[in-house]
Design a protein around this motif. Structure first.
Motif, PDB file in Angstrom:
ATOM      1  N   GLY A  82      44.781  37.429  95.724  1.00  0.00           N
ATOM      2  CA  GLY A  82      44.923  38.307  94.568  1.00  0.00           C
ATOM      3  C   GLY A  82      45.575  39.635  94.890  1.00  0.00           C
ATOM      4  N   GLU A  83      46.004  39.812  96.148  1.00  0.00           N
ATOM      5  CA  GLU A  83      46.680  41.060  96.513  1.00  0.00           C
ATOM      6  C   GLU A  83      48.005  41.194  95.759  1.00  0.00           C
ATOM      7  OE1 GLU A  83      48.664  43.202 100.439  1.00  0.00           O
ATOM      8  OE2 GLU A  83      47.291  41.523 100.707  1.00  0.00           O
ATOM      9  N   ILE A  84      48.673  40.065  95.546  1.00  0.00           N
ATOM     10  CA  ILE A  84      49.845  40.017  94.674  1.00  0.00           C
ATOM     11  C   ILE A  84      49.542  39.020  93.563  1.00  0.00           C
ATOM     12  CG2 ILE A  84      51.522  40.676  96.430  1.00  0.00           C
ATOM     13  CD1 ILE A  84      52.196  37.728  96.777  1.00  0.00           C
ATOM     14  N   GLN A  85      50.203  39.167  92.423  1.00  0.00           N
ATOM     15  CA  GLN A  85      49.931  38.297  91.282  1.00  0.00           C
ATOM     16  C   GLN A  85      50.961  37.176  91.132  1.00  0.00           C
ATOM     17  OE1 GLN A  85      49.865  41.985  90.729  1.00  0.00           O
ATOM     18  NE2 GLN A  85      47.829  41.567  91.579  1.00  0.00           N
ATOM     19  N   PHE A  86      52.151  37.390  91.669  1.00  0.00           N
ATOM     20  CA  PHE A  86      53.214  36.397  91.630  1.00  0.00           C
ATOM     21  C   PHE A  86      53.920  36.385  92.979  1.00  0.00           C
ATOM     22  CE2 PHE A  86      52.668  37.825  87.270  1.00  0.00           C
ATOM     23  CZ  PHE A  86      52.684  36.646  86.538  1.00  0.00           C
ATOM     24  N   GLY A  87      54.537  35.267  93.279  1.00  0.00           N
ATOM     25  CA  GLY A  87      55.333  35.181  94.499  1.00  0.00           C
ATOM     26  C   GLY A  87      56.543  34.311  94.269  1.00  0.00           C
ATOM     27  N   GLN A  88      57.675  34.725  94.818  1.00  0.00           N
ATOM     28  CA  GLN A  88      58.831  33.838  94.857  1.00  0.00           C
ATOM     29  C   GLN A  88      58.734  33.084  96.171  1.00  0.00           C
ATOM     30  OE1 GLN A  88      62.446  35.293  92.053  1.00  0.00           O
ATOM     31  NE2 GLN A  88      62.752  35.274  94.246  1.00  0.00           N
ATOM     32  N   MET A  89      58.450  31.805  96.090  1.00  0.00           N
ATOM     33  CA  MET A  89      58.273  31.020  97.307  1.00  0.00           C
ATOM     34  C   MET A  89      58.663  29.577  97.059  1.00  0.00           C
ATOM     35  SD  MET A  89      54.087  30.817  97.500  1.00  0.00           S
ATOM     36  CE  MET A  89      53.879  32.590  97.372  1.00  0.00           C
ATOM     37  N   THR A  90      58.831  28.837  98.135  1.00  0.00           N
ATOM     38  CA  THR A  90      59.257  27.450  98.040  1.00  0.00           C
ATOM     39  C   THR A  90      58.090  26.524  97.740  1.00  0.00           C
ATOM     40  OG1 THR A  90      58.907  27.014 100.392  1.00  0.00           O
ATOM     41  CG2 THR A  90      61.071  27.890  99.741  1.00  0.00           C
ATOM     42  N   GLY A  91      58.444  25.339  97.259  1.00  0.00           N
ATOM     43  CA  GLY A  91      57.421  24.313  97.061  1.00  0.00           C
ATOM     44  C   GLY A  91      56.771  23.924  98.368  1.00  0.00           C
ATOM     45  N   GLN A 214      62.121  20.956  96.500  1.00  0.00           N
ATOM     46  CA  GLN A 214      61.760  22.128  95.713  1.00  0.00           C
ATOM     47  C   GLN A 214      61.832  23.394  96.552  1.00  0.00           C
ATOM     48  OE1 GLN A 214      61.222  22.447  92.251  1.00  0.00           O
ATOM     49  NE2 GLN A 214      61.650  24.484  93.049  1.00  0.00           N
ATOM     50  N   GLY A 215      62.884  24.138  96.304  1.00  0.00           N
ATOM     51  CA  GLY A 215      63.058  25.401  97.005  1.00  0.00           C
ATOM     52  C   GLY A 215      62.339  26.521  96.279  1.00  0.00           C
ATOM     53  N   THR A 216      62.965  27.685  96.248  1.00  0.00           N
ATOM     54  CA  THR A 216      62.347  28.876  95.680  1.00  0.00           C
ATOM     55  C   THR A 216      62.014  28.707  94.206  1.00  0.00           C
ATOM     56  OG1 THR A 216      63.524  30.282  97.241  1.00  0.00           O
ATOM     57  CG2 THR A 216      62.698  31.337  95.254  1.00  0.00           C
ATOM     58  N   GLY A 217      60.856  29.210  93.817  1.00  0.00           N
ATOM     59  CA  GLY A 217      60.451  29.231  92.421  1.00  0.00           C
ATOM     60  C   GLY A 217      59.485  30.385  92.190  1.00  0.00           C
TER      61      GLY A 217
END
Length: 333
Positions: A82-91, A214-217
């Motif tokens: 919960g330190e961050i709410q969203f992340g751009q990361m790969t599958g 599935q790359g970045t999402g």
């Protein structure tokens, strides 16, 4: 001449003006919802996030977004805590967490096909010659590792036939490659160009293999989404609008790359722009086949992957709302 009835009127006007000024000063601070989001690399596949910042898309959607660079091994745990709410990361980064009981979900996809370039030292002539060679990766389990793993079997090779070395980010891997500390590494375009300019050569363009992966999402957690559906909705809307800018306005897009990739070299900016434009779709639904490839990759070490349903790894409800309402199509009319 003094009119007693004018005093209350003047007072009313002064109070109204004061309240109006107070409201204008105070409302921007309370209207925007604060969110923290990470990205895992300076590659152009993260450009939608940067564009949301530089083009004012997040602000337009009442979001006060703090953008943080975090390597994948830090980003994923930070999302789960919960330190961050969203992340751009790969599958490949989020899937093992969900397979082992976590609740990350991908809201939209930026990239669904492998497009890395496998760059090698000049003496290597074919993928088969990678046998016994040293391959630089950022870390075990990261995209630079998993994408090469997915490619090796197509040339009769396996993980046992090569030596993977954890070197670090793109600049560190380029230094290792040009310094003969390793023999090969994979890079997302256009980052491979720096290695080529230093005398290395492209052995393989993985885009030609047409591998769904599935790359970045855009990723969040189900816990956060349940409590903050409107914020998640506005994040997805911001990304859809950023995609529209990428597909219609190169100059604004390149401005984001100037800030976050820290370069003003026109060729590098053009290459980065074209890379992002080529991979993003106007309707960025995650691809189920792309997740299945990842499940296959991790099935030996995570048995749950053998029976995993990719639809449980995504939440496209916000994207579907925008799509069915005609909002996305309307952007391109």
């Amino acid at each position: 001449m003094y009119h007693p009835q004018s005093a209350p009127l003047k007072l009313f006007v002064l109070v109204a003006a004061f309240l109006a000024i107070l409201f204008l000063a105070w409302s921007p601070l309370t209207a925007a919802d604060k969110v923290r989001i990470s990205y895992t690399a300076p590659g152009p596949q993260h450009g939608l996030l940067w564009l949301g910042d530089t083009a004012g898309v997040f602000k337009k959607n009442n979001l006060d977004v703090e953008i943080i660079y975090m390597p994948g091994n830090i980003s994923a745990p930070s999302l789960m805590s919960g330190e961050i709410q969203f992340g751009q990361m790969t599958g490949a980064l989020m899937s093992p967490i969900r397979l082992q009981g976590g609740d990350p979900v991908m809201l939209l996809s930026v990239q669904e096909l492998l497009d890395d370039r496998l760059v090698v030292r000049p003496n290597i002539k074919s993928p088969e010659e990678l046998r016994g060679k040293r391959i630089a990766i950022s870390r075990f389990g990261a995209a630079s590792h998993m994408r090469v793993l997915n490619m090796l079997p197509r040339y009769g090779l396996s993980e046992k036939d090569v030596t993977f070395l954890q070197i670090g980010d793109t600049p560190a891997r380029i230094i290792a490659l040009t310094g003969n500390s390793v023999d090969a590494s994979s890079f997302s375009p256009p980052d491979h160009l720096a290695a080529v300019q230093a005398g290395m050569k492209i052995l393989l363009n993985m885009a030609e293999l047409n591998i769904f992966y599935q790359g970045t999402g855009l990723v969040s957690t189900q816990r956060y989404i349940v409590k903050n559906r409107d914020i998640a909705r506005r994040m997805v809307k911001s990304y859809v609008e950023a995609i529209h800018i990428v597909r219609t306005n190169p100059e604004i897009t390149k401005r984001a790359f100037v800030k976050y990739r820290k370069t003003r070299d026109e060729k590098q900016l053009e290459d980065a722009f074209q890379t992002l434009r080529d991979i993003v779709k106007p309707k960025p639904y995650p691809n189920m086949e792309s997740f299945k490839t990842i499940f296959k990759d991790v099935s030996e070490r995570i048995p749950a992957a053998k029976s995993a349903n990719p639809r449980e790894f995504v939440d496209t409800s916000f994207l579907e709302e925008l799509d069915k309402s005609g909002y996305i199509d309307g952007l391109y009319r």
